[in-house]
Design an enzyme around this catalytic site. Structure first.
Site, PDB file in Angstrom:
ATOM      1  N   ILE A  77       8.641 -54.195  35.494  1.00  0.00           N
ATOM      2  CA  ILE A  77       7.074 -53.956  35.793  1.00  0.00           C
ATOM      3  C   ILE A  77       6.634 -54.332  37.235  1.00  0.00           C
ATOM      4  O   ILE A  77       6.341 -55.386  37.409  1.00  0.00           O
ATOM      5  CB  ILE A  77       6.219 -54.837  34.745  1.00  0.00           C
ATOM      6  CG1 ILE A  77       6.661 -54.509  33.460  1.00  0.00           C
ATOM      7  CG2 ILE A  77       4.753 -54.193  34.914  1.00  0.00           C
ATOM      8  CD1 ILE A  77       6.020 -55.270  32.263  1.00  0.00           C
ATOM      9  N   ARG A  78       6.329 -53.271  37.754  1.00  0.00           N
ATOM     10  CA  ARG A  78       5.992 -53.277  39.391  1.00  0.00           C
ATOM     11  C   ARG A  78       6.550 -54.503  39.896  1.00  0.00           C
ATOM     12  O   ARG A  78       6.066 -55.452  40.460  1.00  0.00           O
ATOM     13  CB  ARG A  78       4.317 -53.658  39.448  1.00  0.00           C
ATOM     14  CG  ARG A  78       3.619 -52.270  39.196  1.00  0.00           C
ATOM     15  CD  ARG A  78       2.101 -52.506  39.222  1.00  0.00           C
ATOM     16  NE  ARG A  78       1.676 -53.046  40.513  1.00  0.00           N
ATOM     17  CZ  ARG A  78       1.533 -52.382  41.612  1.00  0.00           C
ATOM     18  NH1 ARG A  78       2.113 -51.355  41.739  1.00  0.00           N
ATOM     19  NH2 ARG A  78       1.338 -53.012  42.862  1.00  0.00           N
TER      20      ARG A  78
ATOM     21  N   CYS B  75       9.948 -62.225  38.021  1.00  0.00           N
ATOM     22  CA  CYS B  75       9.029 -61.389  38.573  1.00  0.00           C
ATOM     23  C   CYS B  75       8.282 -62.051  39.523  1.00  0.00           C
ATOM     24  O   CYS B  75       8.489 -62.686  40.477  1.00  0.00           O
ATOM     25  CB  CYS B  75       8.281 -60.442  37.602  1.00  0.00           C
ATOM     26  SG  CYS B  75       8.025 -58.997  38.068  1.00  0.00           S
TER      27      CYS B  75
ATOM     28  N   ARG C  63       7.749 -57.603  47.571  1.00  0.00           N
ATOM     29  CA  ARG C  63       6.884 -57.227  46.597  1.00  0.00           C
ATOM     30  C   ARG C  63       6.683 -55.947  45.993  1.00  0.00           C
ATOM     31  O   ARG C  63       6.800 -54.946  47.057  1.00  0.00           O
ATOM     32  CB  ARG C  63       5.674 -57.908  46.690  1.00  0.00           C
ATOM     33  CG  ARG C  63       5.556 -59.579  46.893  1.00  0.00           C
ATOM     34  CD  ARG C  63       4.196 -59.814  46.948  1.00  0.00           C
ATOM     35  NE  ARG C  63       3.050 -59.472  46.210  1.00  0.00           N
ATOM     36  CZ  ARG C  63       1.971 -59.536  46.115  1.00  0.00           C
ATOM     37  NH1 ARG C  63       1.357 -59.531  47.370  1.00  0.00           N
ATOM     38  NH2 ARG C  63       1.180 -59.051  45.159  1.00  0.00           N
TER      39      ARG C  63
ATOM     40  N   GLY D  46       3.400 -61.521  36.397  1.00  0.00           N
ATOM     41  CA  GLY D  46       1.905 -61.515  36.282  1.00  0.00           C
ATOM     42  C   GLY D  46       1.620 -60.952  37.835  1.00  0.00           C
ATOM     43  O   GLY D  46       2.090 -60.027  38.437  1.00  0.00           O
ATOM     44  N   GLU D  47       0.735 -61.809  38.653  1.00  0.00           N
ATOM     45  CA  GLU D  47       0.343 -61.391  39.831  1.00  0.00           C
ATOM     46  C   GLU D  47       0.472 -62.684  40.772  1.00  0.00           C
ATOM     47  O   GLU D  47      -0.318 -63.872  40.639  1.00  0.00           O
ATOM     48  CB  GLU D  47      -0.888 -60.813  39.899  1.00  0.00           C
ATOM     49  CG  GLU D  47      -1.416 -60.063  41.091  1.00  0.00           C
ATOM     50  CD  GLU D  47      -0.628 -58.997  41.377  1.00  0.00           C
ATOM     51  OE1 GLU D  47      -0.249 -58.206  40.263  1.00  0.00           O
ATOM     52  OE2 GLU D  47      -0.058 -58.923  42.585  1.00  0.00           O
ATOM     53  N   SER D  48       1.502 -62.531  41.893  1.00  0.00           N
ATOM     54  CA  SER D  48       1.768 -63.773  42.366  1.00  0.00           C
ATOM     55  C   SER D  48       0.441 -64.358  43.155  1.00  0.00           C
ATOM     56  O   SER D  48       0.273 -65.365  43.659  1.00  0.00           O
ATOM     57  CB  SER D  48       3.053 -63.590  43.292  1.00  0.00           C
ATOM     58  OG  SER D  48       2.559 -62.670  44.114  1.00  0.00           O
TER      59      SER D  48
ATOM     60  N   GLU E  26      11.653 -62.084  29.045  1.00  0.00           N
ATOM     61  CA  GLU E  26      11.065 -62.523  27.866  1.00  0.00           C
ATOM     62  C   GLU E  26      10.324 -61.295  27.069  1.00  0.00           C
ATOM     63  O   GLU E  26      10.019 -61.460  26.023  1.00  0.00           O
ATOM     64  CB  GLU E  26       9.743 -63.282  28.333  1.00  0.00           C
ATOM     65  CG  GLU E  26       8.515 -62.792  28.757  1.00  0.00           C
ATOM     66  CD  GLU E  26       8.782 -62.185  30.361  1.00  0.00           C
ATOM     67  OE1 GLU E  26       9.662 -62.152  30.967  1.00  0.00           O
ATOM     68  OE2 GLU E  26       7.560 -61.696  30.770  1.00  0.00           O
TER      69      GLU E  26
ATOM     70  N   HIS F 153      11.546 -58.880  33.503  1.00  0.00           N
ATOM     71  CA  HIS F 153      11.272 -59.606  32.636  1.00  0.00           C
ATOM     72  C   HIS F 153      11.938 -59.912  31.301  1.00  0.00           C
ATOM     73  O   HIS F 153      11.768 -59.336  30.342  1.00  0.00           O
ATOM     74  CB  HIS F 153       9.759 -58.951  32.113  1.00  0.00           C
ATOM     75  CG  HIS F 153       8.524 -59.152  33.039  1.00  0.00           C
ATOM     76  ND1 HIS F 153       7.398 -60.049  32.801  1.00  0.00           N
ATOM     77  CD2 HIS F 153       8.356 -58.303  33.964  1.00  0.00           C
ATOM     78  CE1 HIS F 153       6.740 -59.725  33.837  1.00  0.00           C
ATOM     79  NE2 HIS F 153       6.888 -58.725  34.680  1.00  0.00           N
TER      80      HIS F 153
HETATM   81  N1  GLN Z   1       3.581 -57.086  41.373  1.00  0.00           N
HETATM   82  C1  GLN Z   1       3.449 -58.497  41.156  1.00  0.00           C
HETATM   83  C2  GLN Z   1       3.440 -59.422  42.535  1.00  0.00           C
HETATM   84  O1  GLN Z   1       3.590 -58.974  43.490  1.00  0.00           O
HETATM   85  C3  GLN Z   1       4.740 -58.857  40.393  1.00  0.00           C
HETATM   86  C4  GLN Z   1       4.640 -58.113  38.949  1.00  0.00           C
HETATM   87  C5  GLN Z   1       5.102 -58.729  37.867  1.00  0.00           C
HETATM   88  O2  GLN Z   1       5.054 -59.853  38.048  1.00  0.00           O
HETATM   89  N2  GLN Z   1       5.412 -58.133  36.750  1.00  0.00           N
HETATM   90  O3  GLN Z   1       3.063 -60.610  42.165  1.00  0.00           O
END
Ligand code: GLN
Length: 197
Positions: free
Chosen positions: A137-138, A82, A109, A51-53, A175, A173
């Site tokens: 993903i990113r 991630c 990151r 997700g987004e940390s 999952e 990921h």
């Molecule tokens: N870019 C996100 C972060 O820095 C991590 C990306 C992800 O969990 N797919 O938190």
């Protein structure tokens, strides 16, 4: 006697928690979606999803969640994927940010996101069953691993799936693919921790 059913939590504050829950259920675990710190007490292990940390950190400021989660991860099997791996890391780069700091890795990151936003790769792993599918993903890059950390799979030269005792971290990921071996390995870790307790 059949092995006891394991109760696994998936941190459900944001991000890709449903797919983790589905994969854990498919592998025979009972799943709790964790939204409050008190729920951690009933778990054999926890997945912190992607997700987004930074968003995670915001949610964890409530109700002493950060400190309780940190104590939990110090002693109980935890799998960070991630953004979840970013939370587990001792050092976070690009930019530096707060983390639970329980795993002796440095993580950068959005490293792979700069090159191509997402990719599905098949890479070598020491897990049984041949090359491992990895959805990126990113994603962050593990830039350094401490001496207690074992690398179970790599993306090129970089560690991609790493274990330190009861802790597991993936930059991808697991999952979102069809390959359940990352989760299966984590459940084996949880079972081992349980029989030792
Ligand atoms: N870019 C996100 C972060 O820095 C991590 C990306 C992800 O969990 N797919 O938190």
């Amino acid at each position: 006697m059949p092995a006891p059913v394991l109760t696994l939590g998936v941190l459900a504050l944001q991000g890709a928690f449903e797919a983790h829950a589905a994969m854990l259920r498919e592998l025979g675990a009972e799943v709790v979606l964790v939204r409050r710190p008190a729920q951690l007490a009933e778990l054999d292990g926890l997945v912190i999803p992607g997700g987004e940390s930074t968003t995670f950190l915001k949610h964890l400021e409530r109700d002493g969640f950060f400190d309780i989660l940190q104590s939990f991860a110090q002693t109980t099997p935890t799998f960070g994927t991630c953004a979840g791996a970013i939370l587990l890391a001792k050092d976070v780069l690009n930019p530096a940010q707060r983390s639970l700091g329980v795993m002796d890795i440095a993580i950068e990151r959005n490293f792979y996101g700069r090159q191509n936003d997402s990719a599905i790769l098949t890479e070598a792993t020491s897990l049984p069953g041949g090359p491992l599918e990895m959805v990126y993903i990113r994603a962050p890059r593990i830039a350094h691993t401490g001496t207690e950390v074992t690398t179970l799979a790599r993306r090129g030269d970089d560690p991609a799936l790493v274990q330190q005792g009861h802790l597991l971290a993936a930059t991808f990921h697991p999952e979102l693919g069809h390959d359940t071996r990352g989760h299966q390995h984590f459940l084996d870790m949880v079972r081992t921790a349980n029989t030792r307790a």
